[in-house]
Design an enzyme around this catalytic site. Structure first.
Site, mmCIF file in Angstrom:
data_model
loop_
_atom_site.group_PDB
_atom_site.id
_atom_site.type_symbol
_atom_site.label_atom_id
_atom_site.label_comp_id
_atom_site.label_asym_id
_atom_site.label_seq_id
_atom_site.Cartn_x
_atom_site.Cartn_y
_atom_site.Cartn_z
ATOM 1 N N LYS A 88 -8.765 4.038 -14.384
ATOM 2 C CA LYS A 88 -8.553 2.683 -13.892
ATOM 3 C C LYS A 88 -9.232 1.633 -14.760
ATOM 4 O O LYS A 88 -8.930 0.451 -14.652
ATOM 5 C CB LYS A 88 -9.070 2.565 -12.457
ATOM 6 N N ASP A 113 -2.196 7.686 -11.837
ATOM 7 C CA ASP A 113 -3.316 7.558 -12.779
ATOM 8 C C ASP A 113 -4.391 8.626 -12.598
ATOM 9 O O ASP A 113 -5.411 8.605 -13.290
ATOM 10 C CB ASP A 113 -3.945 6.171 -12.684
ATOM 11 N N ASN A 149 -1.646 9.980 -6.954
ATOM 12 C CA ASN A 149 -1.572 8.765 -7.761
ATOM 13 C C ASN A 149 -1.203 9.107 -9.204
ATOM 14 O O ASN A 149 -1.706 10.088 -9.764
ATOM 15 C CB ASN A 149 -2.920 8.033 -7.757
ATOM 16 N N GLY A 197 0.817 -1.200 0.000
ATOM 17 C CA GLY A 197 0.000 0.000 0.000
ATOM 18 C C GLY A 197 0.856 1.258 0.000
ATOM 19 O O GLY A 197 2.059 1.218 0.255
ATOM 20 N N HIS A 198 0.230 2.400 -0.297
ATOM 21 C CA HIS A 198 0.973 3.651 -0.379
ATOM 22 C C HIS A 198 1.478 4.128 0.977
ATOM 23 O O HIS A 198 2.316 5.031 1.038
ATOM 24 C CB HIS A 198 0.090 4.736 -1.001
#
Length: 591
Positions: free
Chosen positions: A479, A335, A333, A304-305
Site C-alpha cells: 500500500k 494488493d 485483496n 466498500g468490499h
C-alpha cells in the site's frame, strides 16, 4: 427510479415522540409543514440540491444537526441518534427525490447501472438511519492469544454452546494429509480478487493491479501466473474473477486480452458506486447540473468490499459457477501478495474433519502488530464469531481496541466462502453488514459522509464460520512505497507468481522500513534508488529528507539516514552500511 418509502405509523396522541437529543418537541411537524414545503418547492426551486434540506422541516433539521454533532467518533459518523420515525421518513422522502433527479440527469446508456447502484444505496441509507454501528462493549468476549477451537469453547458461556464459534490454527489444518486427487479439490474452486482501487496513494494514476511489483510484472500478472501454474500442474480449470470498480474497470479491461492465450479463464464484474452525502443535510453532494457538466467525480465513492455479495450475485456469476459444480470461492485483496491459493484451507472447506460440521465461511487472521491496531479484529459477540472494525468501537474504548494484548488477531481479508451458502443467504436477504459512515472533506471544503461496509462483516451470517490463525506470510499488502521497496528486493524470491521470503535470510521477521515524504510516490522511489539495495540482513531502515542511493548498496542491521533541511545525502554505489546513523550533508563524488 422509484423506491417506496414506508409511511411511519401515526400516533394516537396529538404529537409525535420527542427526538432524544432535540430539546424541541417535533409536534405534528410533518402534517403542519408538508403543505408549506410543497408550496415553497413550486415557488422557489432549490438550485443547490444536496446542499440544503428544503424538503425536511426546520424541527427535523435541528434534530439532525444536534444528533450529528453528538455522534462524531474518531473520524467516523454514527447515524443521527434515536431520531423519531417522522423525521426519518422525511429524510428518506427527500433522499428519494434527489436520487430520482440524478438518474434522470444521467446519460441514457448509463441510466440502468446508475439506477441499480442508487437502489442499493437507498436501502443502505435507510439502514444507516435505523441502526447504530457500535457494539455493546460489555458483551464482547475476547479471544485468547494462541487460542484454538477447544480453548475458545471453554471461554464461552453455556447458553451459547449450542452453536459454538470456532478458531483454529493453520498448523492444525496442515496436519491433515491432502487427498491424492488434488485436482478434484481445485476443480471446485473460484478465485476472486477485489480490484476496485487505484494506485493514486503512491502517485500511480491507474488501477493498483497494473503497478509493476517484480521484474516489470504487475499484481495482475502475478495472480494470473499463480492460477495458470495450478491449472497446468494439476490439469484443472480454476477461474479468476475480478471485482472491478468504476475507477478501475476501463483500464483493467484493456489489459485482459494479453492473457487470452494463457490457461486461465478470467471473468469480471462491476461493483456499485454510491453518492457521497452532505454531512449537514444528509442529501447527495451530486446534482443534475454537475452530472450534465461532467463535474461530479468527487461526488461518488466505492461502498466498500461489502458490496461484493450483491454485485457478484447480480452479475450472474454466482449461479454460473454453481452450475459448473464450483463450491468454494477464495476472496482476497488484489494488493495482498501473500494471498495465494492454499490447499489445506480449501480441503477444510470442502471436506471437514470427522465429526466437524461443514464450514461455510473462513476468515484468515494473523498475529496483530502495532502497525495493525486500526484494522479489524475477530471477536466473539452474541454467540458468534464476528469482525470488529474500529468505527464500531465506542470512543471511550478505542484504546482498548488498539491493545494488541486485548485483541491479538488481525483480519487479513483472505476469505473462503461457500457458494451455496452465499446463494441461500442472498435468496432470503439474510446477509447483513454493519454500515460505517466515514467522513471526508472535498476539495471545496465541503464535509460529507460515505457509507461503507466490510466484506468480512457478513461472517456472522454464515453457519459454522471459522477463524483460522495463519502465518504472517499470508498477509503481504503493498500500500506504500516502503512496502514496494521490500517486495522488489532480494528479501523475496518469486516462484510461479508467488513471493516467498528468501531462504538465505537468517530471521523470518520482515524488516521495518520508514521512508520520508520525499519517497511517497513510485516515481520518487525509482528516482532516489539507482537500483534496489540488498536488504537480506536488514532489520530497520529509516530514511528522511533529500537522500539518494547509488547502485548495489547493501544495508544491514539498523540504518538511519536523515538529511537536514536544505542538505543532501548521496549514498555512493557499492556502499555497505551496517548499524549506521548518517545525518547532515554527505556527497561522495567518483574520482
Amino acid at each position: 427510479m422509484s423506491i417506496g418509502v414506508t409511511t411511519p405509523e401515526t400516533s394516537s396522541s396529538n404529537s409525535c415522540n420527542r427526538c432524544c437529543l432535540c430539546t424541541t418537541t417535533c409536534t405534528n411537524h410533518i402534517t403542519k409543514n408538508n403543505k408549506n414545503n410543497k408550496k415553497k418547492k413550486k415557488n422557489n426551486k432549490n438550485n443547490s440540491r444536496g446542499h440544503s434540506m428544503s424538503s425536511v422541516c426546520d424541527a427535523a433539521k435541528k434534530c439532525i444537526k444536534i444528533a450529528m454533532e453528538a455522534n462524531v467518533v474518531m473520524g467516523q459518523m454514527e447515524r443521527p441518534a434515536e431520531m423519531c420515525l417522522e423525521v426519518q421518513h422525511d429524510i428518506e422522502v427527500a433522499m428519494e427525490k434527489e436520487l430520482n433527479e440524478l438518474v434522470i440527469a444521467t446519460a441514457a446508456a448509463k441510466q440502468e447501472k446508475m439506477e441499480t447502484d442508487l437502489k442499493d444505496f437507498q436501502a443502505e441509507f435507510a439502514r444507516f438511519l435505523e441502526h447504530r454501528p457500535h457494539v455493546d462493549w460489555g458483551e464482547i468476549e475476547k479471544l485468547p492469544n494462541g487460542a484454538t477451537c477447544q480453548m475458545v469453547l471453554k471461554t464461552i458461556p453455556s447458553k451459547h454452546l449450542a452453536n459454538p464459534p470456532q478458531l483454529e490454527s493453520y498448523g492444525t489444518l496442515r496436519e491433515r494429509p491432502l487427498p491424492t486427487n488434488v485436482a478434484a479439490l481445485l476443480q471446485k474452486l473460484v478465485v476472486v480478487k477485489l480490484n476496485g482501487a487505484l494506485g493514486s496513494h503512491m502517485g500511480f494514476q491507474a488501477p493498483h493491479c497494473l503497478l509493476s511489483v517484480r521484474d516489470e510484472h504487475t499484481f495482475l500478472d502475478l495472480v494470473v501466473e499463480q492460477i495458470e501454474h495450478l491449472n497446468v500442474t494439476y490439469g484443472c480449470d480454476i477461474p479468476l474473477v475480478l471485482m472491478n470498480s468504476y475507477l478501475t474497470n476501463e483500464e483493467t479491461q484493456k489489459t485482459l486480452p494479453k492473457y487470452g492465450h494463457g490457461n486461465v479463464r478470467i471473468k469480471t464484474f462491476l461493483q456499485s458506486r454510491f453518492p457521497r452525502i452532505n454531512k449537514e443535510t444528509l442529501l447527495p453532494v451530486s446534482t443534475p447540473d454537475l452530472i450534465l457538466n461532467g463535474a461530479d467525480a468527487e461526488c461518488w465513492h466505492l461502498p466498500g468490499h461489502g458490496d461484493f455479495y450483491a454485485s457478484f450475485a447480480r452479475s450472474g456469476l454466482l449461479q454460473q459457477f454453481q452450475s459448473e459444480g464450483r463450491q468454494v470461492m477464495f476472496v482476497s485483496n488484489m494488493d495482498n501478495l501473500g494471498a495465494n491459493v492454499d490447499l489445506h484451507l480449501l480441503q477444510h472447506m470442502l471436506t471437514p474433519p470427522e465429526r466437524c460440521a461443514p464450514c461455510h465461511f473462513i476468515m484468515e487472521v494473523t498475529d496483530r502488530t502495532r502497525a495493525d491496531v486500526e484494522g479489524g479484529t475477530l471477536i466473539h459477540y452474541e454467540g458468534k464469531l464476528r469482525l470488529l472494525e474500529m468505527a464500531q468501537v465506542p470512543y471511550e474504548h478505542v484504546d482498548d481496541f488498539k491493545s494488541v494484548s486485548n485483541f491479538p488477531f488481525f483480519n487479513t481479508n483472505n476469505l473462503w466462502i461457500s457458494l451455496a451458502a452465499c446463494e441461500r443467504l442472498r435468496r432470503t436477504n439474510s446477509i447483513n453488514m454493519e454500515i460505517i459512515a466515514n467522513q471526508r472533506t472535498l476539495s471545496n471544503g465541503l464535509n460529507c459522509l460515505q457509507l461503507e461496509r466490510a466484506i468480512g462483516a457478513a461472517m456472522k451470517c454464515f453457519d459454522n464460520a471459522l477463524g483460522v490463525t495463519v502465518p504472517r506470510s499470508r498477509f503481504l499488502p503493498v500500500k506504500k512505497t516502503s512496502d514496494l521497496l521490500l517486495v522488489r528486493s532480494n528479501l523475496y524470491a518469486c516462484r510461479a507468481g508467488a513471493l516467498h521470503l528468501n531462504d538465505q535470510r537468517e530471521f523470518q521477521i520482515i524488516p521495518l522500513i520508514k521512508l520520508g515524504d520525499e519517497f511517497t510516490q513510485v516515481k520518487d522511489l525509482q528516482a532516489r534508488f539507482a537500483n534496489i539495495p540488498d536488504l537480506l540482513e536488514l532489520d530497520h531502515l529509516t530514511v528522511s529528507g533529500n537522500v539518494a542511493f547509488g547502485k548495489d548498496v547493501v544495508l544491514k542491521g539498523t540504518v538511519i539516514i536523515i538529511a537536514n533541511h536544505g542538505h543532501e545525502i548521496v549514498i555512493p554505489s557499492g556502499s555497505i552500511l551496517e548499524n549506521k546513523i548518517i545525518s547532515g550533508n554527505l556527497t561522495v563524488m567518483d574520482h
